[in-house]
Scaffold this motif. Structure first.
Motif, PDB file in Angstrom:
ATOM      1  N   TYR A   3       0.716  -1.294  -0.157  1.00 55.01           N
ATOM      2  CA  TYR A   3      -0.054   0.013   0.058  1.00 55.01           C
ATOM      3  C   TYR A   3       0.948   1.257   0.082  1.00 55.01           C
ATOM      4  CZ  TYR A   3      -4.305  -2.666   1.504  1.00 55.01           C
ATOM      5  OH  TYR A   3      -5.346  -3.619   1.431  1.00 55.01           O
ATOM      6  N   ARG A   4       0.425   2.127  -0.809  1.00 58.77           N
ATOM      7  CA  ARG A   4       1.246   3.541  -0.956  1.00 58.77           C
ATOM      8  C   ARG A   4       0.429   4.469  -0.318  1.00 58.77           C
ATOM      9  NH1 ARG A   4       2.400   7.493  -5.002  1.00 58.77           N
ATOM     10  NH2 ARG A   4       0.834   6.412  -6.332  1.00 58.77           N
ATOM     11  N   GLN A  20       5.271   3.792   1.859  1.00 56.31           N
ATOM     12  CA  GLN A  20       4.882   2.229   1.391  1.00 56.31           C
ATOM     13  C   GLN A  20       4.856   1.179   2.491  1.00 56.31           C
ATOM     14  OE1 GLN A  20       6.575   1.391  -2.309  1.00 56.31           O
ATOM     15  NE2 GLN A  20       6.211   3.499  -3.223  1.00 56.31           N
ATOM     16  N   ILE A  21       3.940   0.275   2.523  1.00 53.94           N
ATOM     17  CA  ILE A  21       4.028  -0.645   3.541  1.00 53.94           C
ATOM     18  C   ILE A  21       3.274  -1.860   3.338  1.00 53.94           C
ATOM     19  CG2 ILE A  21       1.868   0.438   4.507  1.00 53.94           C
ATOM     20  CD1 ILE A  21       2.829  -0.202   7.542  1.00 53.94           C
ATOM     21  N   SER A  22       3.390  -3.005   3.810  1.00 55.56           N
ATOM     22  CA  SER A  22       2.793  -4.280   3.192  1.00 55.56           C
ATOM     23  C   SER A  22       1.080  -4.092   3.844  1.00 55.56           C
ATOM     24  CB  SER A  22       3.335  -5.464   3.839  1.00 55.56           C
ATOM     25  OG  SER A  22       2.616  -6.469   3.883  1.00 55.56           O
ATOM     26  N   SER A  23       0.441  -4.551   2.915  1.00 56.13           N
ATOM     27  CA  SER A  23      -0.893  -4.816   3.292  1.00 56.13           C
ATOM     28  C   SER A  23      -1.568  -5.426   4.387  1.00 56.13           C
ATOM     29  CB  SER A  23      -1.702  -5.260   1.959  1.00 56.13           C
ATOM     30  OG  SER A  23      -1.404  -6.509   1.592  1.00 56.13           O
ATOM     31  N   GLU A  24      -0.333  -6.435   4.746  1.00 55.82           N
ATOM     32  CA  GLU A  24      -0.508  -7.558   5.800  1.00 55.82           C
ATOM     33  C   GLU A  24       0.111  -6.830   7.002  1.00 55.82           C
ATOM     34  OE1 GLU A  24       1.389 -11.043   4.430  1.00 55.82           O
ATOM     35  OE2 GLU A  24      -0.257 -11.538   3.188  1.00 55.82           O
ATOM     36  N   GLU A  83      -5.047  -4.478   5.510  1.00 59.30           N
ATOM     37  CA  GLU A  83      -6.082  -5.251   4.400  1.00 59.30           C
ATOM     38  C   GLU A  83      -7.413  -5.589   5.098  1.00 59.30           C
ATOM     39  OE1 GLU A  83      -3.895  -8.549   2.804  1.00 59.30           O
ATOM     40  OE2 GLU A  83      -3.987  -9.560   4.674  1.00 59.30           O
ATOM     41  N   GLU A  84      -7.552  -5.565   6.194  1.00 61.73           N
ATOM     42  CA  GLU A  84      -8.922  -5.986   6.905  1.00 61.73           C
ATOM     43  C   GLU A  84      -9.980  -4.769   6.569  1.00 61.73           C
ATOM     44  OE1 GLU A  84      -8.814  -7.376  10.882  1.00 61.73           O
ATOM     45  OE2 GLU A  84      -7.081  -8.168  10.830  1.00 61.73           O
ATOM     46  N   LEU A  85      -9.262  -3.511   6.628  1.00 61.75           N
ATOM     47  CA  LEU A  85     -10.410  -2.425   6.534  1.00 61.75           C
ATOM     48  C   LEU A  85     -10.035  -1.555   5.175  1.00 61.75           C
ATOM     49  CD1 LEU A  85     -10.313  -1.273  10.246  1.00 61.75           C
ATOM     50  CD2 LEU A  85     -11.807  -2.681   9.099  1.00 61.75           C
ATOM     51  N   LEU A  86      -8.966  -1.745   4.454  1.00 66.55           N
ATOM     52  CA  LEU A  86      -8.591  -0.863   3.347  1.00 66.55           C
ATOM     53  C   LEU A  86      -8.304  -1.942   2.261  1.00 66.55           C
ATOM     54  CD1 LEU A  86      -5.748   1.217   4.983  1.00 66.55           C
ATOM     55  CD2 LEU A  86      -8.080   1.793   4.907  1.00 66.55           C
ATOM     56  N   THR A  87      -9.334  -1.985   1.275  1.00 63.07           N
ATOM     57  CA  THR A  87      -9.380  -2.577   0.106  1.00 63.07           C
ATOM     58  C   THR A  87      -9.397  -1.783  -1.231  1.00 63.07           C
ATOM     59  OG1 THR A  87     -11.588  -2.949   0.183  1.00 63.07           O
ATOM     60  CG2 THR A  87     -10.341  -4.593   1.352  1.00 63.07           C
TER      61      THR A  87
END
Length: 186
Positions: A3-4, A20-24, A83-87
């Motif tokens: 995610y950016r 930038q960070i992992s979606s997990e 990734e639970e709340l941001l898709t």
């Protein structure tokens, strides 16, 4: 996935950060990445708010469970993966970094990069100095603009709705924050 996030302030004209960070990763990981990118201390209570397109707060992701009774869902940063709340790209968030005065950063999930991973968050854009992490109530009062609340204040015929949407941020002076996030340069 990576995610950016683009992060802006309505207090400082030229402040921008991109992380930038992992979606997990968890919201706690994102919280630490923001603090590191701004050189803020890690001792303040903070919260993320997932917002709609008009910046209205929908869900809170908080650093500490304050035990508040609320009908709205409240999530803890350490327990909630991004990734639970941001898709969706262009998802908007507020990051409240000064809880007592509700000062915050405007954030947008500007890109979802598939097929890549990151072990640790990375600040990929750092422009300008951030606003002070905290300010005193005396400073707020000293810097507050005092308005004449005379009989013509409400319903003033010279009022322009666009004035509420403007954000003074350097090159974007007078543009709404929506236009800033839509700018292809970021």
């Amino acid at each position: 996935m990576v995610y950016r996030f683009l992060i802006l302030s309505d207090e400082v004209a030229n402040f921008k950060r991109e992380i930038q960070i992992s979606s997990e990763a968890t919201f706690l990981n994102l919280h630490h990445a923001i603090l590191d990118a701004t050189k803020y201390t890690h001792d303040e209570i903070t919260s993320f708010f997932i917002c709609d397109d008009d910046w209205s707060k929908r869900s809170e992701i908080t650093l500490v469970d304050m035990g508040a009774s609320s009908d709205a869902d409240i999530y803890l940063m350490e327990d909630t993966m991004l990734e639970e709340l941001l898709t969706d790209e262009q998802q908007r968030l507020l990051y409240v970094f000064d809880f007592l005065t509700e000062r915050s950063f405007f954030m947008e999930l500007s890109e979802i990069i598939t097929g890549q991973t990151l072990d640790v968050p990375v600040c990929t854009l750092s422009v300008g100095l951030p606003p002070p992490q905290t300010i005193s109530f005396d400073e707020i009062e000293k810097n507050a603009t005092h308005f004449d609340m005379g009989e013509d204040f409400y319903g003033d015929s010279d009022f322009n709705d666009d004035e509420l949407d403007s954000l003074d941020s350097g090159d974007y002076s007078g543009e709404s924050i929506d236009n800033i996030f839509d700018d292809e340069r970021y």
